[in-house]
Write a protein that holds these residues in place. Structure first.
Motif, PDB file in Angstrom:
ATOM      1  N   SER A   1      42.297 -83.190 -93.798  1.00 16.04           N
ATOM      2  CA  SER A   1      41.558 -83.802 -94.900  1.00 16.04           C
ATOM      3  C   SER A   1      42.537 -84.459 -95.863  1.00 16.04           C
ATOM      4  O   SER A   1      43.724 -84.577 -95.562  1.00 16.04           O
ATOM      5  CB  SER A   1      40.752 -82.727 -95.638  1.00 16.04           C
ATOM      6  OG  SER A   1      41.633 -81.866 -96.358  1.00 16.04           O
ATOM      7  N   HIS A   2      42.034 -84.831 -97.041  1.00 20.28           N
ATOM      8  CA  HIS A   2      42.907 -85.396 -98.074  1.00 20.28           C
ATOM      9  C   HIS A   2      43.977 -84.394 -98.491  1.00 20.28           C
ATOM     10  O   HIS A   2      45.043 -84.774 -98.956  1.00 20.28           O
ATOM     11  CB  HIS A   2      42.083 -85.842 -99.285  1.00 20.28           C
ATOM     12  CG  HIS A   2      41.415 -84.722-100.009  1.00 20.28           C
ATOM     13  ND1 HIS A   2      40.266 -84.115 -99.550  1.00 20.28           N
ATOM     14  CD2 HIS A   2      41.758 -84.088-101.146  1.00 20.28           C
ATOM     15  CE1 HIS A   2      39.923 -83.157-100.379  1.00 20.28           C
ATOM     16  NE2 HIS A   2      40.805 -83.112-101.361  1.00 20.28           N
ATOM     17  N   LYS A   3      43.748 -83.110 -98.279  1.00 13.04           N
ATOM     18  CA  LYS A   3      44.743 -82.082 -98.607  1.00 13.04           C
ATOM     19  C   LYS A   3      45.947 -82.167 -97.661  1.00 13.04           C
ATOM     20  O   LYS A   3      47.021 -81.679 -97.986  1.00 13.04           O
ATOM     21  CB  LYS A   3      44.126 -80.680 -98.555  1.00 13.04           C
ATOM     22  CG  LYS A   3      43.030 -80.447 -99.592  1.00 13.04           C
ATOM     23  CD  LYS A   3      43.630 -80.213-100.963  1.00 13.04           C
ATOM     24  CE  LYS A   3      42.602 -79.813-101.973  1.00 13.04           C
ATOM     25  NZ  LYS A   3      42.557 -78.407-102.248  1.00 13.04           N
ATOM     26  N   SER A   4      45.777 -82.783 -96.507  1.00 15.02           N
ATOM     27  CA  SER A   4      46.908 -83.000 -95.596  1.00 15.02           C
ATOM     28  C   SER A   4      47.913 -83.948 -96.240  1.00 15.02           C
ATOM     29  O   SER A   4      49.125 -83.773 -96.103  1.00 15.02           O
ATOM     30  CB  SER A   4      46.425 -83.564 -94.261  1.00 15.02           C
ATOM     31  OG  SER A   4      45.447 -82.720 -93.689  1.00 15.02           O
ATOM     32  N   ASP A   5      47.411 -84.933 -96.965  1.00 17.62           N
ATOM     33  CA  ASP A   5      48.287 -85.860 -97.683  1.00 17.62           C
ATOM     34  C   ASP A   5      48.997 -85.163 -98.841  1.00 17.62           C
ATOM     35  O   ASP A   5      50.143 -85.479 -99.157  1.00 17.62           O
ATOM     36  CB  ASP A   5      47.497 -87.056 -98.203  1.00 17.62           C
ATOM     37  CG  ASP A   5      46.982 -87.942 -97.086  1.00 17.62           C
ATOM     38  OD1 ASP A   5      47.598 -87.947 -95.995  1.00 17.62           O
ATOM     39  OD2 ASP A   5      45.976 -88.629 -97.295  1.00 17.62           O
ATOM     40  N   VAL A   6      48.326 -84.205 -99.470  1.00 17.59           N
ATOM     41  CA  VAL A   6      48.939 -83.445-100.561  1.00 17.59           C
ATOM     42  C   VAL A   6      50.149 -82.678-100.022  1.00 17.59           C
ATOM     43  O   VAL A   6      51.202 -82.631-100.658  1.00 17.59           O
ATOM     44  CB  VAL A   6      47.912 -82.487-101.217  1.00 17.59           C
ATOM     45  CG1 VAL A   6      48.588 -81.536-102.204  1.00 17.59           C
ATOM     46  CG2 VAL A   6      46.805 -83.280-101.901  1.00 17.59           C
ATOM     47  N   TYR A   7      50.009 -82.101 -98.841  1.00 21.51           N
ATOM     48  CA  TYR A   7      51.126 -81.379 -98.214  1.00 21.51           C
ATOM     49  C   TYR A   7      52.318 -82.329 -98.015  1.00 21.51           C
ATOM     50  O   TYR A   7      53.451 -82.013 -98.385  1.00 21.51           O
ATOM     51  CB  TYR A   7      50.691 -80.791 -96.870  1.00 21.51           C
ATOM     52  CG  TYR A   7      51.784 -80.017 -96.183  1.00 21.51           C
ATOM     53  CD1 TYR A   7      51.900 -78.647 -96.375  1.00 21.51           C
ATOM     54  CD2 TYR A   7      52.715 -80.645 -95.366  1.00 21.51           C
ATOM     55  CE1 TYR A   7      52.911 -77.922 -95.754  1.00 21.51           C
ATOM     56  CE2 TYR A   7      53.732 -79.937 -94.745  1.00 21.51           C
ATOM     57  CZ  TYR A   7      53.819 -78.575 -94.936  1.00 21.51           C
ATOM     58  OH  TYR A   7      54.827 -77.869 -94.328  1.00 21.51           O
ATOM     59  N   SER A   8      52.051 -83.485 -97.452  1.00 22.02           N
ATOM     60  CA  SER A   8      53.120 -84.461 -97.203  1.00 22.02           C
ATOM     61  C   SER A   8      53.778 -84.891 -98.513  1.00 22.02           C
ATOM     62  O   SER A   8      55.001 -85.031 -98.589  1.00 22.02           O
ATOM     63  CB  SER A   8      52.565 -85.690 -96.485  1.00 22.02           C
ATOM     64  OG  SER A   8      52.041 -85.315 -95.230  1.00 22.02           O
ATOM     65  N   TYR A   9      52.980 -85.074 -99.546  1.00 22.60           N
ATOM     66  CA  TYR A   9      53.501 -85.450-100.852  1.00 22.60           C
ATOM     67  C   TYR A   9      54.429 -84.350-101.389  1.00 22.60           C
ATOM     68  O   TYR A   9      55.511 -84.640-101.905  1.00 22.60           O
ATOM     69  CB  TYR A   9      52.348 -85.706-101.827  1.00 22.60           C
ATOM     70  CG  TYR A   9      52.793 -86.130-103.193  1.00 22.60           C
ATOM     71  CD1 TYR A   9      53.252 -87.415-103.427  1.00 22.60           C
ATOM     72  CD2 TYR A   9      52.762 -85.229-104.266  1.00 22.60           C
ATOM     73  CE1 TYR A   9      53.670 -87.814-104.692  1.00 22.60           C
ATOM     74  CE2 TYR A   9      53.183 -85.621-105.525  1.00 22.60           C
ATOM     75  CZ  TYR A   9      53.628 -86.898-105.732  1.00 22.60           C
ATOM     76  OH  TYR A   9      54.054 -87.283-106.976  1.00 22.60           O
ATOM     77  N   GLY A  10      54.026 -83.097-101.240  1.00 22.68           N
ATOM     78  CA  GLY A  10      54.854 -81.986-101.703  1.00 22.68           C
ATOM     79  C   GLY A  10      56.184 -81.911-100.990  1.00 22.68           C
ATOM     80  O   GLY A  10      57.238 -81.695-101.617  1.00 22.68           O
ATOM     81  N   MET A  11      56.186 -82.089 -99.684  1.00 25.78           N
ATOM     82  CA  MET A  11      57.444 -82.077 -98.935  1.00 25.78           C
ATOM     83  C   MET A  11      58.330 -83.250 -99.354  1.00 25.78           C
ATOM     84  O   MET A  11      59.545 -83.104 -99.479  1.00 25.78           O
ATOM     85  CB  MET A  11      57.179 -82.120 -97.427  1.00 25.78           C
ATOM     86  CG  MET A  11      56.593 -80.839 -96.872  1.00 25.78           C
ATOM     87  SD  MET A  11      57.652 -79.383 -97.076  1.00 25.78           S
ATOM     88  CE  MET A  11      58.887 -79.702 -95.847  1.00 25.78           C
TER      89      MET A  11
END
Length: 145
Positions: free
Chosen positions: A24-34
């Motif tokens: 979901s959009h939370k997958s992009d949040v993970y990538s942003y955090g890394m």
């Protein structure tokens, strides 16, 4: 056959296994955090300062340093104000890379967190990655019915 290129560390766990949740959009949040953690310079710091860095999962190393209150000695960070910004980015990055998508903040919350002072941010839970439990087909207690 196409060869995958890029950093696998930026890809959210749920992309590899539905055990962690839905993509979901939370997958992009993970990538942003890394990406935040790498931009701040944490990864370079790990590579330079730890003899067995290949055996350490990068987010665990970052989390442990935050938890223990250790300094990162980040490249290009010279003033106390820059150090506070870097610490804040690290803390927000750790929130973004939670293994379960439901534990990650939405991007509007990430922006709010970046505007807070470091004192107003709570340390997130430890980033936890594991594989799903395996069925032991040789166990006497498991059944295949």
């Amino acid at each position: 056959m196409l060869e995958a290129r890029g950093t696998i560390g930026y890809i959210a766990p749920e992309v590899f296994s539905r055990y962690f949740g839905e993509v979901s959009h939370k997958s992009d949040v993970y990538s942003y955090g890394m990406m935040i953690l790498e931009l701040v310079g944490c990864k370079n710091n790990l590579d330079a300062g730890d003899g067995n860095s290949s055996e350490i999962y990068f987010p665990y190393w970052v989390y442990r340093r935050v938890e223990e209150g250790k300094e990162f000695k980040l490249p290009g960070v010279v003033t106390s104000a820059e150090n506070e910004i870097a610490k804040k980015m690290i803390m927000v990055g750790l929130w973004c890379i939670q293994a379960r998508p439901s534990d990650r903040p939405p991007m509007n919350k990430v922006i709010e967190m970046l505007q807070l002072s470091i004192e107003d941010l709570q340390i997130p839970p430890k980033p936890f990655l594991s594989s799903p439990p395996r069925l032991d087909i040789y166990s006497s207690t498991s059944s295949l019915s």
